[in-house]
Design an enzyme around this catalytic site. Structure first.
Site, PDB file in Angstrom:
ATOM      1  N   HIS A 297      -0.312  -0.453  -9.805  1.00 29.83           N
ATOM      2  CA  HIS A 297      -1.346  -1.395  -8.888  1.00 29.83           C
ATOM      3  C   HIS A 297      -1.702  -2.646  -9.635  1.00 29.83           C
ATOM      4  O   HIS A 297      -3.207  -2.762  -9.229  1.00 29.83           O
ATOM      5  CB  HIS A 297      -2.428  -0.606  -8.189  1.00 29.83           C
TER       6      HIS A 297
ATOM      7  N   GLU B  96      -4.051   7.335  -5.485  1.00 25.89           N
ATOM      8  CA  GLU B  96      -4.044   6.615  -6.580  1.00 25.89           C
ATOM      9  C   GLU B  96      -5.464   7.233  -7.277  1.00 25.89           C
ATOM     10  O   GLU B  96      -6.341   7.297  -6.560  1.00 25.89           O
ATOM     11  CB  GLU B  96      -4.029   5.282  -6.596  1.00 25.89           C
TER      12      GLU B  96
ATOM     13  N   ARG C  90       0.868  -1.060  -0.190  1.00 23.93           N
ATOM     14  CA  ARG C  90      -0.041  -0.044   0.009  1.00 23.93           C
ATOM     15  C   ARG C  90       0.909   1.324   0.131  1.00 23.93           C
ATOM     16  O   ARG C  90       1.958   1.518   0.699  1.00 23.93           O
ATOM     17  CB  ARG C  90      -1.021  -0.014   1.083  1.00 23.93           C
TER      18      ARG C  90
END
Length: 352
Positions: free
Chosen positions: A289, A270, A241
């Site tokens: 991601h 993000e 994360r």
């Protein structure tokens, strides 16, 4: 679940990651699967459902309020993701059982971590500008290439993801030092230290990989002080994360040349802002991601775990991969220790 009643399941997943396909639905003809991709659709069907299938990013504060205030019959929430940090912040109904997909994505996430590590240490990111200009400059690449063998890799989080990274790193003849909550010995690690000694092992790291959940305790785990303890030229890889790293401090360390590079599958906010300096850094390798994406075969494994839990729920049996709806900690007595895919055994100060 008591026998005889009709089970209504709300499915709130984007189409590209929806594992509730026709084959799974055909296996459960007695279950009503209600696809609700948009919030207004979910608001219409969730109040009458006993089960919600969703993912971490889809469980927004609006969905959290809906689940807590307007779905009194909701008994179980199955996340198709490993991390549930967004859901924890959004609020989970205290009476519902919460489960995730920890373990299923471990191997592909570990592979992605190694891909980022290899890419940075072998200087692949530095070749891209030359490739775009069609310049075959072998000597220009030499300063950016480093060997993995003999180097020290520090892995923070030794659950299924971190353990897989350790095994793969040993195949590259790296020395592996692990950091976990209790510091118990682990396979493929030369030694393991507790989270209280996290800062002490940083000077040993030629590379650091973060593979643990984001919690209040792990927020900005890697900050300015921790980065200052790392050896010059070290590499940072994050597949967990973005909030684990103080991003401005990381950018400063990269710009000043104190770090050799970074491989990031996640960032603090993000999508990454267009004006972020990370975009233009030749010592940074970025992916959006996607570390947990593993293609059709992985989707089959995710669907298999979901199907198993559906059968368990129908039979009134304990569900797999249960997590605490308040803390995100694993509740399963037999669960793997987390690291990136579950919080129970990773250092709270040291998310997927």
């Amino acid at each position: 679940m008591s026998g005889g009643r009709i089970l209504r399941v709300a499915v709130n997943l984007p189409s590209q990651v929806d594992i509730v396909d026709q084959a799974l639905q055909d296996d459960f003809p007695e279950v009503h699967f209600l696809k609700a991709r948009a919030y207004d659709e979910l608001a219409r069907v969730l109040p009458s459902c006993q089960v919600l299938i969703t993912n971490n990013s889809g469980y927004t504060p609006e969905v959290g309020r809906l689940a807590v205030r307007h779905a009194p019959g909701l008994e179980w929430i199955q996340f198709t993701t490993t991390g549930i940090d967004t859901a924890l912040r959004s609020g989970l109904p205290p009476g519902a059982v919460v489960t995730n997909m920890r373990g299923v994505r471990a191997e592909v996430l570990a592979t992605h971590a190694m891909a980022l590590l290899l890419g940075v240490m072998r200087g692949l990111h530095s070749f891209e500008p030359l490739r775009e200009r069609r310049q075959w400059q072998r000597d220009a690449m030499t300063p950016f290439t480093r060997a993995l063998e003999g180097g020290t890799l520090v892995i923070v989080g030794l659950g299924s993801i971190g353990s897989s990274i350790a095994r793969k790193a040993r195949a590259f003849e790296m020395r592996v030092v692990g950091v976990s909550r209790q510091g118990r010995s682990a396979p493929h690690c030369e030694r393991v230290v507790p989270h209280t000694q996290f800062r002490e092992v940083l000077p040993e790291a030629d590379a650091l990989v973060l593979a643990l959940p984001l919690t209040e305790e792990t927020f900005h785990l890697l900050g300015r002080n921790e980065l200052a303890h790392m050896k010059p030229g070290a590499v940072v890889v994050n597949i967990a994360r973005g909030g684990l790293i103080d991003e401005p401090a990381l950018i400063a360390a990269l710009q000043q040349g104190r770090l050799g590079g970074a491989g990031l599958d996640v960032v603090e906010s993000e999508p990454l802002a267009p004006d972020s300096p990370l975009w233009g850094m030749q010592n940074v390798l970025l992916t959006p991601h996607i570390g947990g994406r593993g293609g059709v075969e992985q989707d089959h494994r995710l669907a298999a775990l979901l199907a198993d839990n559906l059968r368990r729920f129908q039979a009134g049996r304990e569900l797999r991969n249960r997590v605490d709806a308040r803390t995100g900690l694993a509740l399963d007595a037999h669960a793997d220790h987390p690291a990136g895919d579950q919080p129970s055994a990773d250092p709270p100060g040291a998310g997927r």
